[in-house]
Design a protein around this motif. Structure first.
Motif, PDB file in Angstrom:
ATOM      1  N   VAL A 151     -12.655 -72.918  34.105  1.00 19.29           N
ATOM      2  CA  VAL A 151     -13.147 -73.493  35.359  1.00 19.29           C
ATOM      3  C   VAL A 151     -12.053 -73.401  36.419  1.00 19.29           C
ATOM      4  O   VAL A 151     -12.291 -72.977  37.559  1.00 19.29           O
ATOM      5  N   SER A 152     -10.829 -73.782  36.044  1.00 19.70           N
ATOM      6  CA  SER A 152      -9.703 -73.728  36.970  1.00 19.70           C
ATOM      7  C   SER A 152      -9.405 -72.287  37.393  1.00 19.70           C
ATOM      8  O   SER A 152      -9.118 -72.018  38.568  1.00 19.70           O
ATOM      9  N   TYR A 153      -9.481 -71.371  36.455  1.00 19.05           N
ATOM     10  CA  TYR A 153      -9.219 -69.959  36.742  1.00 19.05           C
ATOM     11  C   TYR A 153     -10.194 -69.421  37.785  1.00 19.05           C
ATOM     12  O   TYR A 153      -9.791 -68.763  38.756  1.00 19.05           O
ATOM     13  N   PHE A 154     -11.480 -69.717  37.608  1.00 16.85           N
ATOM     14  CA  PHE A 154     -12.472 -69.198  38.551  1.00 16.85           C
ATOM     15  C   PHE A 154     -12.431 -69.929  39.889  1.00 16.85           C
ATOM     16  O   PHE A 154     -12.787 -69.364  40.923  1.00 16.85           O
ATOM     17  N   LEU A 155     -11.981 -71.172  39.885  1.00 19.40           N
ATOM     18  CA  LEU A 155     -11.717 -71.848  41.162  1.00 19.40           C
ATOM     19  C   LEU A 155     -10.589 -71.119  41.895  1.00 19.40           C
ATOM     20  O   LEU A 155     -10.632 -70.953  43.122  1.00 19.40           O
ATOM     21  N   GLY A 156      -9.602 -70.679  41.129  1.00 21.85           N
ATOM     22  CA  GLY A 156      -8.497 -69.925  41.711  1.00 21.85           C
ATOM     23  C   GLY A 156      -8.945 -68.601  42.283  1.00 21.85           C
ATOM     24  O   GLY A 156      -8.465 -68.163  43.334  1.00 21.85           O
ATOM     25  N   ARG A 157      -9.852 -67.945  41.614  1.00 23.09           N
ATOM     26  CA  ARG A 157     -10.359 -66.659  42.111  1.00 23.09           C
ATOM     27  C   ARG A 157     -11.142 -66.838  43.403  1.00 23.09           C
ATOM     28  O   ARG A 157     -11.246 -65.910  44.216  1.00 23.09           O
ATOM     29  N   GLY A 158     -11.690 -68.049  43.600  1.00 15.87           N
ATOM     30  CA  GLY A 158     -12.438 -68.313  44.816  1.00 15.87           C
ATOM     31  C   GLY A 158     -11.548 -68.753  45.961  1.00 15.87           C
ATOM     32  O   GLY A 158     -11.139 -67.952  46.796  1.00 15.87           O
ATOM     33  N   ALA A 159     -11.198 -70.027  45.964  1.00 11.55           N
ATOM     34  CA  ALA A 159     -10.405 -70.575  47.069  1.00 11.55           C
ATOM     35  C   ALA A 159      -8.952 -70.832  46.686  1.00 11.55           C
ATOM     36  O   ALA A 159      -8.198 -71.403  47.471  1.00 11.55           O
ATOM     37  N   GLY A 160      -8.561 -70.388  45.486  1.00 14.53           N
ATOM     38  CA  GLY A 160      -7.220 -70.683  45.001  1.00 14.53           C
ATOM     39  C   GLY A 160      -6.102 -70.188  45.888  1.00 14.53           C
ATOM     40  O   GLY A 160      -5.108 -70.876  46.110  1.00 14.53           O
TER      41      GLY A 160
ATOM     42  N   ARG B 117       6.850 -63.742  32.439  1.00 16.62           N
ATOM     43  CA  ARG B 117       6.380 -63.856  31.062  1.00 16.62           C
ATOM     44  C   ARG B 117       4.927 -63.448  30.855  1.00 16.62           C
ATOM     45  O   ARG B 117       4.443 -63.431  29.729  1.00 16.62           O
ATOM     46  N   GLY B 118       4.220 -63.161  31.931  1.00 13.39           N
ATOM     47  CA  GLY B 118       2.824 -62.777  31.788  1.00 13.39           C
ATOM     48  C   GLY B 118       1.965 -63.931  31.313  1.00 13.39           C
ATOM     49  O   GLY B 118       2.253 -65.101  31.578  1.00 13.39           O
ATOM     50  N   GLY B 119       0.926 -63.624  30.556  1.00  9.89           N
ATOM     51  CA  GLY B 119      -0.031 -64.632  30.133  1.00  9.89           C
ATOM     52  C   GLY B 119       0.530 -65.706  29.217  1.00  9.89           C
ATOM     53  O   GLY B 119      -0.038 -66.799  29.123  1.00  9.89           O
ATOM     54  N   LEU B 120       1.660 -65.431  28.554  1.00  6.53           N
ATOM     55  CA  LEU B 120       2.243 -66.420  27.649  1.00  6.53           C
ATOM     56  C   LEU B 120       2.667 -67.689  28.377  1.00  6.53           C
ATOM     57  O   LEU B 120       2.811 -68.744  27.755  1.00  6.53           O
ATOM     58  N   VAL B 121       2.854 -67.581  29.693  1.00  2.00           N
ATOM     59  CA  VAL B 121       3.252 -68.768  30.453  1.00  2.00           C
ATOM     60  C   VAL B 121       2.181 -69.852  30.373  1.00  2.00           C
ATOM     61  O   VAL B 121       2.470 -71.040  30.488  1.00  2.00           O
ATOM     62  N   LEU B 122       0.938 -69.462  30.138  1.00  2.00           N
ATOM     63  CA  LEU B 122      -0.138 -70.436  30.038  1.00  2.00           C
ATOM     64  C   LEU B 122       0.053 -71.337  28.820  1.00  2.00           C
ATOM     65  O   LEU B 122      -0.287 -72.523  28.860  1.00  2.00           O
ATOM     66  N   VAL B 123       0.604 -70.780  27.745  1.00  2.00           N
ATOM     67  CA  VAL B 123       0.873 -71.575  26.544  1.00  2.00           C
ATOM     68  C   VAL B 123       1.985 -72.584  26.826  1.00  2.00           C
ATOM     69  O   VAL B 123       1.892 -73.753  26.469  1.00  2.00           O
ATOM     70  N   VAL B 124       3.042 -72.122  27.493  1.00  2.91           N
ATOM     71  CA  VAL B 124       4.166 -72.999  27.831  1.00  2.91           C
ATOM     72  C   VAL B 124       3.727 -74.106  28.785  1.00  2.91           C
ATOM     73  O   VAL B 124       4.137 -75.264  28.663  1.00  2.91           O
ATOM     74  N   ALA B 125       2.866 -73.746  29.737  1.00  2.00           N
ATOM     75  CA  ALA B 125       2.433 -74.698  30.773  1.00  2.00           C
ATOM     76  C   ALA B 125       1.694 -75.895  30.199  1.00  2.00           C
ATOM     77  O   ALA B 125       1.589 -76.937  30.854  1.00  2.00           O
TER      78      ALA B 125
ATOM     79  N   ARG C  25      -5.800 -62.683  40.736  1.00  8.64           N
ATOM     80  CA  ARG C  25      -6.752 -61.810  40.054  1.00  8.64           C
ATOM     81  C   ARG C  25      -6.210 -61.278  38.727  1.00  8.64           C
ATOM     82  O   ARG C  25      -6.348 -60.099  38.395  1.00  8.64           O
ATOM     83  N   TYR C  26      -5.583 -62.170  37.965  1.00  7.01           N
ATOM     84  CA  TYR C  26      -5.135 -61.775  36.625  1.00  7.01           C
ATOM     85  C   TYR C  26      -6.382 -61.398  35.830  1.00  7.01           C
ATOM     86  O   TYR C  26      -7.398 -62.090  35.886  1.00  7.01           O
ATOM     87  N   PRO C  27      -6.359 -60.289  35.066  1.00  7.52           N
ATOM     88  CA  PRO C  27      -7.555 -59.827  34.348  1.00  7.52           C
ATOM     89  C   PRO C  27      -8.203 -60.921  33.510  1.00  7.52           C
ATOM     90  O   PRO C  27      -7.528 -61.588  32.713  1.00  7.52           O
ATOM     91  N   ALA C  28      -9.504 -61.110  33.699  1.00  4.24           N
ATOM     92  CA  ALA C  28     -10.225 -62.197  33.028  1.00  4.24           C
ATOM     93  C   ALA C  28     -10.164 -62.088  31.508  1.00  4.24           C
ATOM     94  O   ALA C  28     -10.037 -63.105  30.813  1.00  4.24           O
ATOM     95  N   ARG C  29     -10.241 -60.878  30.985  1.00  2.00           N
ATOM     96  CA  ARG C  29     -10.215 -60.717  29.526  1.00  2.00           C
ATOM     97  C   ARG C  29      -8.868 -61.154  28.946  1.00  2.00           C
ATOM     98  O   ARG C  29      -8.820 -61.844  27.931  1.00  2.00           O
ATOM     99  N   LYS C  30      -7.795 -60.751  29.614  1.00  2.00           N
ATOM    100  CA  LYS C  30      -6.467 -61.162  29.157  1.00  2.00           C
ATOM    101  C   LYS C  30      -6.282 -62.659  29.320  1.00  2.00           C
ATOM    102  O   LYS C  30      -5.672 -63.326  28.472  1.00  2.00           O
ATOM    103  N   PHE C  31      -6.816 -63.187  30.409  1.00  2.00           N
ATOM    104  CA  PHE C  31      -6.713 -64.633  30.631  1.00  2.00           C
ATOM    105  C   PHE C  31      -7.392 -65.385  29.502  1.00  2.00           C
ATOM    106  O   PHE C  31      -6.845 -66.369  28.984  1.00  2.00           O
ATOM    107  N   SER C  32      -8.577 -64.945  29.096  1.00  2.00           N
ATOM    108  CA  SER C  32      -9.309 -65.613  28.020  1.00  2.00           C
ATOM    109  C   SER C  32      -8.520 -65.586  26.719  1.00  2.00           C
ATOM    110  O   SER C  32      -8.518 -66.563  25.956  1.00  2.00           O
ATOM    111  N   PHE C  33      -7.849 -64.473  26.462  1.00  3.69           N
ATOM    112  CA  PHE C  33      -7.051 -64.366  25.237  1.00  3.69           C
ATOM    113  C   PHE C  33      -5.936 -65.405  25.223  1.00  3.69           C
ATOM    114  O   PHE C  33      -5.764 -66.152  24.246  1.00  3.69           O
ATOM    115  N   PHE C  34      -5.167 -65.472  26.314  1.00  4.91           N
ATOM    116  CA  PHE C  34      -4.049 -66.412  26.368  1.00  4.91           C
ATOM    117  C   PHE C  34      -4.537 -67.859  26.488  1.00  4.91           C
ATOM    118  O   PHE C  34      -3.894 -68.781  25.974  1.00  4.91           O
ATOM    119  N   ALA C  35      -5.659 -68.057  27.166  1.00  8.18           N
ATOM    120  CA  ALA C  35      -6.234 -69.403  27.246  1.00  8.18           C
ATOM    121  C   ALA C  35      -6.649 -69.880  25.863  1.00  8.18           C
ATOM    122  O   ALA C  35      -6.514 -71.069  25.539  1.00  8.18           O
TER     123      ALA C  35
END
Length: 217
Positions: free
Chosen positions: A72-81, A108-116, A134-144
């Protein structure tokens, strides 16, 4: 008073509603950090040591809620983020967290999401930023997914250990579990603060310029 609180908590933890609450809190925490999702998951983990709720259920539901909230937060970012990030006021904690998220994402790329997950406000800042750039959605889902599972395991097991340590007094187990979680968060914050002090002012200016560019797109 303490007995009344314990009785109420035990009633809640033995009800199927606890799973709905875990999912909802974990999801809302993705874009509304004021929600105490970690405290609820730790508490559920403490009571799971007595058999109710089910430990595996707590882990799975908490992780699922966190996964949904991140998206939800990711797609909010893609909109008005981009506009929201660019409007953060310099000198505020939100602005500093946004700068950190952008810089950490580049390093660090997507791994930062784990640290965060273990930095107050970091989860929302990172997911919004990943959407804004606009980080790739597929990669985002993997790290999420990795972040959600690790967080669900961590909070639940910290609570479970507290529950096992104080099987006859769950409230003490809750306090121990929350204390351990806060200690880990404090350690991560200290390390992050020390690393940030080593950064040059020029690096922060470059990151801020990039954020402004994102907001203008």
């Amino acid at each position: 008073m303490g007995d009344a609180i314990l009785h109420f908590t035990e009633e809640l933890m033995s009800s199927w509603w606890i799973y709905l609450a875990l999912f909802g809190f974990a999801a809302l925490d993705g874009f509304f950090p004021a929600i105490p999702s970690e405290t609820l998951v730790v508490t559920a983990g403490v009571f799971a040591a007595t058999g109710e709720p089910n430990l595996y259920g707590v882990i799975a539901i908490a992780a699922a809620g966190a996964f949904v909230g991140d998206h939800v937060s990711y797609f909010l970012g893609r909109g008005a983020g981009g506009r929201l990030i660019a409007r953060t006021k310099p000198g505020t904690k939100r602005h500093a967290m946004t700068l950190w998220a952008r810089n950490a994402l580049e390093e660090r790329g997507g791994l930062v999401l784990v640290v965060a997950r273990y930095i107050p406000g970091g989860r929302t800042a990172v997911t919004l930023t990943m959407g804004a750039v606009r980080y790739p959605a597929r990669k985002f889902s993997f790290f999420a997914g990795l972040a959600a599972i690790s967080w669900g395991l961590y909070c639940s097991l910290v609570g479970y250990l507290g529950g096992k340590a104080f099987e006859d007094n769950p409230l003490k187990g809750v306090l121990l579990g929350i204390g351990l979680a806060l200690a880990v968060t404090a350690i991560v914050e200290v390390v992050r603060h020390q690393r940030r002090k080593r950064r040059t002012p020029r690096a922060e200016v470059e990151v801020e310029t990039e954020l402004t560019t994102v907001g203008e797109r």
